[in-house]
Design a protein around this motif. Structure first.
Motif, PDB file in Angstrom:
ATOM      1  N   ARG A 215      37.430 -36.333  54.869  1.00 54.85           N
ATOM      2  CA  ARG A 215      36.585 -36.777  53.727  1.00 54.85           C
ATOM      3  C   ARG A 215      35.301 -35.930  53.646  1.00 54.85           C
ATOM      4  O   ARG A 215      34.510 -36.585  53.363  1.00 54.85           O
ATOM      5  N   ALA A 216      35.491 -34.647  53.848  1.00 56.14           N
ATOM      6  CA  ALA A 216      34.260 -33.970  53.579  1.00 56.14           C
ATOM      7  C   ALA A 216      34.602 -32.631  52.815  1.00 56.14           C
ATOM      8  O   ALA A 216      35.177 -31.967  52.824  1.00 56.14           O
ATOM      9  N   ASN A 217      33.107 -32.412  52.198  1.00 54.55           N
ATOM     10  CA  ASN A 217      33.142 -31.442  51.244  1.00 54.55           C
ATOM     11  C   ASN A 217      32.301 -30.365  51.857  1.00 54.55           C
ATOM     12  O   ASN A 217      31.490 -30.501  52.659  1.00 54.55           O
ATOM     13  N   ILE A 218      32.725 -28.991  51.530  1.00 53.04           N
ATOM     14  CA  ILE A 218      31.820 -27.879  51.804  1.00 53.04           C
ATOM     15  C   ILE A 218      31.105 -27.377  50.793  1.00 53.04           C
ATOM     16  O   ILE A 218      31.796 -26.976  49.620  1.00 53.04           O
TER      17      ILE A 218
ATOM     18  N   LEU B 283      24.851 -31.065  58.136  1.00 52.12           N
ATOM     19  CA  LEU B 283      25.998 -32.155  58.264  1.00 52.12           C
ATOM     20  C   LEU B 283      25.504 -33.311  57.742  1.00 52.12           C
ATOM     21  O   LEU B 283      24.676 -34.008  58.304  1.00 52.12           O
ATOM     22  N   ILE B 284      25.768 -33.935  56.469  1.00 50.04           N
ATOM     23  CA  ILE B 284      25.195 -35.285  55.564  1.00 50.04           C
ATOM     24  C   ILE B 284      26.499 -36.112  55.762  1.00 50.04           C
ATOM     25  O   ILE B 284      27.476 -35.662  55.325  1.00 50.04           O
ATOM     26  N   ASP B 285      26.082 -37.303  56.081  1.00 45.60           N
ATOM     27  CA  ASP B 285      27.168 -38.386  56.308  1.00 45.60           C
ATOM     28  C   ASP B 285      27.461 -39.221  55.116  1.00 45.60           C
ATOM     29  O   ASP B 285      26.891 -38.833  53.988  1.00 45.60           O
TER      30      ASP B 285
ATOM     31  N   LEU C 235      21.184 -37.199  57.190  1.00 42.47           N
ATOM     32  CA  LEU C 235      21.617 -35.977  57.974  1.00 42.47           C
ATOM     33  C   LEU C 235      21.981 -36.275  59.357  1.00 42.47           C
ATOM     34  O   LEU C 235      21.211 -37.097  60.035  1.00 42.47           O
ATOM     35  N   ALA C 236      23.208 -36.017  59.555  1.00 42.18           N
ATOM     36  CA  ALA C 236      23.898 -36.344  60.754  1.00 42.18           C
ATOM     37  C   ALA C 236      23.817 -35.277  61.855  1.00 42.18           C
ATOM     38  O   ALA C 236      23.841 -35.477  63.102  1.00 42.18           O
ATOM     39  N   PHE C 237      23.614 -33.979  61.492  1.00 42.28           N
ATOM     40  CA  PHE C 237      23.485 -32.977  62.310  1.00 42.28           C
ATOM     41  C   PHE C 237      23.091 -31.734  61.871  1.00 42.28           C
ATOM     42  O   PHE C 237      23.338 -31.555  60.625  1.00 42.28           O
ATOM     43  N   VAL C 238      22.045 -30.845  62.389  1.00 42.40           N
ATOM     44  CA  VAL C 238      21.532 -29.715  61.793  1.00 42.40           C
ATOM     45  C   VAL C 238      21.928 -28.525  62.950  1.00 42.40           C
ATOM     46  O   VAL C 238      21.706 -28.690  64.007  1.00 42.40           O
ATOM     47  N   TRP C 239      22.230 -27.567  62.516  1.00 43.20           N
ATOM     48  CA  TRP C 239      22.511 -26.093  63.174  1.00 43.20           C
ATOM     49  C   TRP C 239      21.288 -25.216  62.592  1.00 43.20           C
ATOM     50  O   TRP C 239      21.682 -24.660  61.143  1.00 43.20           O
ATOM     51  N   PRO C 240      20.238 -24.978  63.021  1.00 41.42           N
ATOM     52  CA  PRO C 240      19.027 -24.246  62.359  1.00 41.42           C
ATOM     53  C   PRO C 240      19.214 -22.656  62.445  1.00 41.42           C
ATOM     54  O   PRO C 240      18.561 -21.979  61.755  1.00 41.42           O
ATOM     55  N   LYS C 241      19.674 -22.213  63.416  1.00 40.69           N
ATOM     56  CA  LYS C 241      20.066 -20.942  63.372  1.00 40.69           C
ATOM     57  C   LYS C 241      21.418 -20.607  63.757  1.00 40.69           C
ATOM     58  O   LYS C 241      21.917 -20.558  64.860  1.00 40.69           O
ATOM     59  N   VAL C 242      22.271 -20.060  62.790  1.00 43.33           N
ATOM     60  CA  VAL C 242      23.812 -19.977  63.002  1.00 43.33           C
ATOM     61  C   VAL C 242      23.920 -18.434  63.165  1.00 43.33           C
ATOM     62  O   VAL C 242      23.588 -17.509  62.471  1.00 43.33           O
TER      63      VAL C 242
END
Length: 163
Positions: free
Chosen positions: A68-71, A129-131, A136-143
């Motif tokens: 149940r996740a969208n991108i 990543l937004i629940d 905000l459930a998780f953040v990747w700041p420099k990918v």
């Protein structure tokens, strides 16, 4: 690298946004209530790293959807550019156009960058990543593009399992 203070903090409500997708349709955060959302920011359509990342998110899209996740991918490129990019690489994920950098600025990814001795403003590749409650459930700041979609999927699986 962006400062942690520049990004919205984990656990807080994700900044609301409204942007136009590749088909000219308005998309906003509220469209994804009760669902997870992967909101990833990238610098430019059809560049090597951005292509790898978009193709990987497209490849894993069925697994994200099963959770149940969208991108949504966001860049300053135009809708027309997004259409060409999606068509050229058979992408299925939605891409949002942010030419005025409003969404990028709300999420703190419009930053001063350096390349070959020159400084300029641009998008720092980052993912949020937004629940299903809009937090905000998780953040990747420099990918790093390669392998990133898999890392996001793994984190989402962990968070869903913990609910």
């Amino acid at each position: 690298m962006p400062e942690a203070k520049d990004f919205p903090q984990l656990g807080q409500k994700a900044p609301d946004f409204r942007a136009i997708n590749q088909d000219g349709n308005s998309v906003n955060l509220g469209d994804f209530q009760s669902q997870w959302l992967v909101l990833y920011f990238y610098p430019k359509d059809d560049t090597p790293g951005c292509t790898v990342e978009a193709k990987d998110f497209t490849e894993y899209e069925p697994e994200f959807n099963a959770l149940r996740a969208n991108i949504l991918g966001v860049s300053p490129d135009t809708e027309k550019s997004h259409c060409r990019f999606r068509q050229k690489h058979s992408l299925s994920i939605q891409l949002l156009s942010d030419p005025e950098h409003q969404v990028c600025e709300a999420y703190g990814v419009w930053q001063l960058k350096k390349f070959m001795g020159k400084e300029f403003m641009g998008v720092v590749r980052s993912t949020f990543l937004i629940d299903s409650d809009g937090n905000l459930a998780f953040v990747w700041p420099k990918v790093k593009a390669k392998g990133h979609a898999q890392a996001v999927l793994t984190k989402l699986q962990e968070l869903v399992a913990a609910q």
